[in-house]
Design a protein around this motif. Sequence first.
Motif, PDB file in Angstrom:
ATOM      1  N   THR A   1      16.780   2.370  49.523  1.00 14.32           N
ATOM      2  CA  THR A   1      16.441   2.298  48.102  1.00 14.32           C
ATOM      3  C   THR A   1      17.588   1.662  47.344  1.00 14.32           C
ATOM      4  O   THR A   1      18.703   2.205  47.330  1.00 14.32           O
TER       5      THR A   1
ATOM      6  N   TRP B   1      16.885  -9.656  51.869  1.00 11.16           N
ATOM      7  CA  TRP B   1      16.187  -8.877  50.834  1.00 11.16           C
ATOM      8  C   TRP B   1      17.197  -8.192  49.917  1.00 11.16           C
ATOM      9  O   TRP B   1      17.025  -8.194  48.686  1.00 11.16           O
TER      10      TRP B   1
ATOM     11  N   ARG C   1      18.062  -9.214  45.717  1.00 10.80           N
ATOM     12  CA  ARG C   1      17.931  -8.204  44.667  1.00 10.80           C
ATOM     13  C   ARG C   1      19.274  -7.775  44.098  1.00 10.80           C
ATOM     14  O   ARG C   1      19.401  -6.707  43.497  1.00 10.80           O
TER      15      ARG C   1
ATOM     16  N   ILE D   1      15.623  -0.332  41.929  1.00 12.49           N
ATOM     17  CA  ILE D   1      15.314  -1.758  41.920  1.00 12.49           C
ATOM     18  C   ILE D   1      14.212  -2.077  42.929  1.00 12.49           C
ATOM     19  O   ILE D   1      13.255  -2.774  42.616  1.00 12.49           O
ATOM     20  N   ASP D   2      14.336  -1.568  44.159  1.00 12.72           N
ATOM     21  CA  ASP D   2      13.329  -1.853  45.177  1.00 12.72           C
ATOM     22  C   ASP D   2      13.539  -0.910  46.351  1.00 12.72           C
ATOM     23  O   ASP D   2      14.579  -0.243  46.475  1.00 12.72           O
ATOM     24  N   VAL D   3      12.540  -0.878  47.251  1.00 11.66           N
ATOM     25  CA  VAL D   3      12.557   0.027  48.398  1.00 11.66           C
ATOM     26  C   VAL D   3      12.116  -0.751  49.638  1.00 11.66           C
ATOM     27  O   VAL D   3      11.245  -1.620  49.565  1.00 11.66           O
ATOM     28  N   TRP D   4      12.715  -0.420  50.794  1.00 14.55           N
ATOM     29  CA  TRP D   4      12.373  -1.065  52.061  1.00 14.55           C
ATOM     30  C   TRP D   4      12.536  -0.039  53.180  1.00 14.55           C
ATOM     31  O   TRP D   4      13.525   0.706  53.209  1.00 14.55           O
TER      32      TRP D   4
END
Length: 317
Positions: free
Chosen positions: A247, A280, A284, A310-313
């Motif tokens: 995250t 990735w 970001r 901001i984003d999740v992977w």
Amino acid sequence: MTAPAHVLNLVRPSVPSERNLQPEEDTMHDNNTPQPLPVTEDELAEQHAVEAARQREEWPSLHDVADGGTVDLSSLWPRMEPERWDIDPAAVVELLAERAGGVANRLDAGVRSLLARRDGNTSVWIRPKPEEDLIEVVAWSAGGVWSQRAWWIRGILEVAADGYGEIRMSPFCATTFAIRGSGGTTVFTEDENGLIGRLLGRWYLGWLGRRAVREQLGYEPIGPEETALDMEEFLSPAPSGRTFTLTIVEGEQQHANGIDLSDADSPVSYTDLPDDVQQWLTDRGYVPERPDVWVLVTPVDELPEAVNVIDVWDVTV
């Protein structure tokens, strides 16, 4: 009785009038020195790209290494002088990673894992050769409690003892160190003058000491193994690993659960992430040098209850 004026002047310090004192913040920039502008994300990314290009040009053998490929460190250690002789070998490996990048980062992570891996997660095979004052050591680990980084190391150590009871171990011949992370596998080799062999000797002495303490107190023994694991078997396809959630968050996260990606206890290392995951992160706004963007690692599907996400992977290691 009143003291003379000249005596009063000697014992009473001169105190400036508060009327003449300016607030601290009003005097900080009296010299009109221009203050540096904050570095933007684009500028930081450009600096990162320039540094990566420089590392690739100056240390080509540590870049564009195929998965499972071999890197000979023998010709690289002389470039690390005088630090090679002045500081701890593990610190020299870390310095090499900072200067060269590429798979030197994997080497650095592997050395830290070798020195920190718990004995219960490590297998050791030894073959003493008393007539030659040599000990052959093979050690391997498929993963630790947190980190799934695996490694295999083999070396032959020459033993020297002096009249004061000191035991010294140094590499007698080539040392091989294979390291496997989620980003791939690299095999590092070096001749008898290398630093990995010296680290193996230090690690082996520590392992022997811990083993002796366990035997003295009647604890469960920790080895050695009856047979050694071949490197070819170690390099065979690794079993499927565990999946974690990454995250990306902005700003300090005081109450969030999860472990920061750069933390030594993180089960996932940035240098072992696949290329697409690293890209990735970069896209970001995350680069290792930037302090205000964090990557929190949690078990799969367990979000860290953070703010400013901001984003999740999800990544498997």
